[in-house]
Every structure is written in structure tokens, then in C-alpha cells.
Design an enzyme around this catalytic site. Sequence first.
Site, PDB file in Angstrom:
ATOM      1  N   SER A 193       0.831  -1.203   0.000  1.00 34.53           N
ATOM      2  CA  SER A 193       0.000   0.000   0.000  1.00 34.53           C
ATOM      3  C   SER A 193       0.864   1.252   0.000  1.00 34.53           C
ATOM      4  O   SER A 193       1.991   1.243   0.503  1.00 34.53           O
ATOM      5  CB  SER A 193      -0.865  -0.024   1.265  1.00 34.53           C
ATOM      6  OG  SER A 193      -1.383   1.246   1.554  1.00 34.53           O
ATOM      7  N   TYR A 200      -0.999   0.165  10.250  1.00 35.51           N
ATOM      8  CA  TYR A 200      -1.250  -0.557   8.998  1.00 35.51           C
ATOM      9  C   TYR A 200      -0.081  -0.376   8.029  1.00 35.51           C
ATOM     10  O   TYR A 200       0.461  -1.337   7.487  1.00 35.51           O
ATOM     11  CB  TYR A 200      -2.546  -0.023   8.382  1.00 35.51           C
ATOM     12  CG  TYR A 200      -2.880  -0.549   7.010  1.00 35.51           C
ATOM     13  CD1 TYR A 200      -3.536  -1.764   6.861  1.00 35.51           C
ATOM     14  CD2 TYR A 200      -2.569   0.186   5.856  1.00 35.51           C
ATOM     15  CE1 TYR A 200      -3.855  -2.243   5.597  1.00 35.51           C
ATOM     16  CE2 TYR A 200      -2.892  -0.282   4.600  1.00 35.51           C
ATOM     17  CZ  TYR A 200      -3.533  -1.497   4.470  1.00 35.51           C
ATOM     18  OH  TYR A 200      -3.851  -1.963   3.218  1.00 35.51           O
ATOM     19  N   LYS A 246       2.563  -3.212   6.635  1.00 37.67           N
ATOM     20  CA  LYS A 246       2.819  -3.445   5.205  1.00 37.67           C
ATOM     21  C   LYS A 246       4.310  -3.278   4.901  1.00 37.67           C
ATOM     22  O   LYS A 246       4.896  -4.061   4.150  1.00 37.67           O
ATOM     23  CB  LYS A 246       1.979  -2.489   4.347  1.00 37.67           C
ATOM     24  CG  LYS A 246       0.475  -2.789   4.345  1.00 37.67           C
ATOM     25  CD  LYS A 246       0.165  -4.088   3.623  1.00 37.67           C
ATOM     26  CE  LYS A 246      -1.343  -4.328   3.471  1.00 37.67           C
ATOM     27  NZ  LYS A 246      -1.627  -5.678   2.903  1.00 37.67           N
TER      28      LYS A 246
END
Lengths: 327, 327
Positions: free
Chosen positions: B127, B151, B155
Amino acid sequence: MHTLIIGAAGMIGRKLTQRLAGQEKLGAHAVTELTLADVVEPAPPEGFSGTAHCVQADLSEPGTAEDLVAGRPDVIFHLAAIVSGEAEKDFEKGYRINLDGTRALFEAIRRAHETDGYRPRVVFASSIAVVGAPLPFPIPDEFHTTPLTSYGTQKAICELLLSDYSRHGFFDGIGIRLPTVCIRPGKPNAAASGFFSSILREPLVDQEAVLPVPESIRHWHTSPRSAVGFMLHAATLDLAAVGPRRNLSMPGLSATVGEQIEALRRVAGDAAVALIRREPDALITQMCEGWAAGFDASRARALGFTAEDSFDEIIRVHIEDELGGSL
Amino acid sequence: MHTLIIGAAGMIGRKLTQRLAGQEKLGAHAVTELTLADVVEPAPPEGFSGTAHCVQADLSEPGTAEDLVAGRPDVIFHLAAIVSGEAEKDFEKGYRINLDGTRALFEAIRRAHETDGYRPRVVFASSIAVVGAPLPFPIPDEFHTTPLTSYGTQKAICELLLSDYSRHGFFDGIGIRLPTVCIRPGKPNAAASGFFSSILREPLVDQEAVLPVPESIRHWHTSPRSAVGFMLHAATLDLAAVGPRRNLSMPGLSATVGEQIEALRRVAGDAAVALIRREPDALITQMCEGWAAGFDASRARALGFTAEDSFDEIIRVHIEDELGGSL
């Protein structure tokens, strides 16, 4: 103030311990309690008037991190790691010690934070191994981390964890990307980078040393004394000025092997230089060509981190700290 | 060829499944077996003549990764993750699903590799959340990953693991940094970035939409169709050309909200644009200002990844794929 050093039996750990035990303060605070932990029980600090605990502890074993955090140290230096070569050969051990061990520490702190608001300063020893070839010179502070070893990968992952745990307020962390430490005291070792130190260290005590690479190889160095200085500065720095990017490439000295040798000549003469025996090794040369030649390090310099300006100075630091002040 | 999709019940997972089930090949290979896994059991693919397995599976549960790898899928798409907001609110769950789940998968593959030389292609959905403000525009391929969410941290860590496991030869991995997927089909959701899609999606079907930010906000977009295209290209690309830097920022379209709205006007007229109601939200605006405005993405483009050149095209893709081809 209670200070915990994890990896206290290592080279930097021992020097950091002696600095803290000697000065008995960290910034404005008196250091009254020192906990020294390592996989082999660290030696007690000499001349320390406070309380010292020497603990045999493997962070990757269940419960160890909790035990270390139970005394709520105000500052935690986390220097423990297995080295690059071993982490590359033993994949599982590298991840267990270098990643899971660090994560266990961070998690133990987080749980303590959630219990009673505990929020120590955490100084993490990272490495220039977080970057990987091809590399610009100098490497900017904003260059991406694409390590080419499992060791470098584990350090880069711990850097990310450190930033995230700090951002959440679980602790106040700072990651210190150490240059290659030179002159590393002690005996020659099997590390591929060992010659950077041995071509100076051995001739300074009239012993032969082997140089496996051309003099044109450029690398990134700092003295053990500066490395300890980075740790101490990181422990007391105002981290509000650092912001959310908590991992800093330290200043250092970018020098070729030829420049190292000329500094040796200036400090110790031609006879010392004559003790360097050239034994070209294509594999070591190739590895060196992939390593960092130097970092910009402007963020760290702006935050007050300092290192040597010349190899003459690095050699003099070695003579002062390891050889009693004279040749 | 056996293809495994983890996260097959998600938006991209479902579209990828239907593409694979429809074309029944991946590059030069016939897709004869599809395993679809997700925390909720995925629906069987429509019109697929091969064998499909639909599996309820949570990667973070012990044994799940081993079960998924037991069938030795040739290609593994790993799209499963809990989203940014949830990972930020529930720290432990975010790390358990997004980091430990991925690591369990990678470890299961490694153990299979050590057993019988198994070495699948692994396509990992990363991402743009791996980068964090302040950001240049466009963001170069060599920009560092300093995520500002858990998050994004998870990632970025998985990207590092993917590169290291690939370098060791345990699998042949590629990480795909997806732009914000727009127009995201379905109902409005609570995501702070949801308005980028809803200000187009709702007016296209004569419904009102809320715009919480100024028209000057610039962001980085790709259509669901292109996102699926990235995955398919990543699954068949010659990774020798990619080298050890296995994580690629995908191409996309950098556009302001104002440019999105003008594209809507061209495709659907003033009446559609009139359905956008401005309700300025300082918090959402501030969040958006910290997000990536666009990437250089030259490595990915050179490797043949392609995306839309205009928002008119992104809107037409939505009309074709979601609205039966016309308004």
C-alpha cells in the site's frame, strides 16, 4: 535514574557501561542503578557507586523481556543482536534473536505502559546494513531501506516497530544507525569487514595485518568512542525535535582504505604501514563494493550527534582508549 | 496451474477471482485449480471449468498457513489484511493479522521449500501507506518508508520480509504498492478516504455524495480494473529483471478533487456534479494533506505495469464494470 543495557557484554555495551559507571550521570540525571543484561552474564561495572545488577538473559526466551522491564528502567539501551554473518547462515536464529527478541522487549514495555503508564526512553542500535546496493554517495537521509542481508532486514523491521511503538506513545524510542565501528578493539575476527580495523590495529602494535581489497574501497566509519557518544546523546536528546521519523543515520567518516593507510603513516610511520600485507580477495572486494560509502547524515548532525573528522583522529582515539595513550 | 488467493472475499480478491475464472489462464499457463481463502468463506467463482476450493481460513491461526500451502499452489496472491482504521484502533489485532499472518504464510512456504524445493510466485498487496508525510511530489522510487499508521508499518515490514525470503530463494515474491482504488464499488463506507470514490460513484446513480475536503486536495488513484491488472502482471512477470528490490510503487493517476469533479462533469453532466454536497471537515482535510499526492513509479512502468491516464477513463471503467456499460 535506572538504566538498562541489553547486550551489555558486547564491545559497545562494555564501553557504554564503563562510561555510565564512570560519570554516574546521564544528561542532568544521576545514574543510581544499572542493569546489565546479555546472553553471557556481563561483568560488574568498575568503580560504580550505585546499584548494579548483572543478568544472564536471552530476550528471545519467554518471560525475559518482562523480567527486564519489571524494574521499570528509565532508559533502555538495546544493543543485543547476533551479527550479520550468523544471521545470514542461521535464518531462524537471526529472526528469533534480532526480530522476535526486540519485539518481545517492545511488547513487554507496551504492556507495562498499559498497566501503569510506564514510558521509558528506548535507544536501539541499528545499522547501515538497512540499506543495500546500488547506493548513491552520499546516501541521503530519505533513502529507502532495501537490505541485502537478513541482519539488515531484521534491523530495518525493528526500526519500523520502534517508530510505530513511539508514535503510539508506548515508549519514546530512537534508532541509531551506526557506521562500521573502527578501530574495533580486540583480536582479529572472521567478519568480512574486519580488515578495516585490523589494517590499523595490528600495525599499531607491530603486528602484521592482511588487506584483501584495493585501496580505492570507500567505507563509512566511526570510532567506538563516538558510537558510545551517539548512544548517550540519544538517551538525553529532546525527541520532540525528532518527530515521527525516529531512525537516524549517524554521522561518520567516509574514507578510502588508502586514506586509512595514509593516516596510519602520519600517526605511526612507514614501518607500521609496511606491516600491511596485500592479499587480494575478489569475494570480499565484491562485498565491500556493495556497502555504504557514506551517508549525508544531516538530520543527525542538526540534532547534535558528532563524530570524527579524520582517520588521524580515529587512530588517536584508539591509542588513547586502548593503548594507554602512546605507541 | 494451481492459484491461491488469500483475501479472496475482498473487493480486489473477488474481481481477481472472476478475471482468473473467466480467462482460465495466467500468462501462458492454464489455470486448472483455484483455491479461494478468506476469513469468511469466499463465493465459488462463476463459470470456472477447473477445480475450485473455497476455504474459510484465518492466516493468523496456527496451522492455517500450512494447510493453504499443502496443495503447493504455483502462484499465491496475498491480499488479506485488516484495514488501516481497524489496525490503528486495535493494535494487537493489526499486528496479529497483518504482520503475524503474513509471516506465518512466508514461514509455511519456507518450510515447504526446505522439504521439497517448493518455490511459488508470491504476489503481495502492499500500500501507499508505507510512506508518511512530509512527502515530495512525485515520490521517487527510492524514497524511504516512514509510515504514520500501524497498517502502513505492518505493510512495510511485510515488504522487507518478502524481499528477504525471495533473496534466500524460499519463494519468488513481488510486492505491489497499490494506489487508492477509485472508484471503489459498493456502498459508502466509514473510511476517511471514502469520499474520493463516493463523490463519483453516488452522482453516477443519481444519489447525493458528501465532499469533506477542498477541491485542491491531490491524491493518487487507480481503478479496480487496473489494480487487478497489476496483480496479474506481477504473477507472470520475469522477476530476474526486478532484482532484489521486490517492492514496487505502482503507476496511478495523480489528480485533485477538482479534476475528479471536472471529469464527472464531462462524463455525466452538470446534474451529476450538482449532487456533490460540500461539508468541509477539518480533520479529514488534515489527514488527506498527509497522504501521497503521487508517485514517480518509473520502475513499475518500465516493467510493464500500466494504469489509467485520466479520471474520465477511470469513470468509464466504473460504468463498464459496475453499471452495465451506460448511465
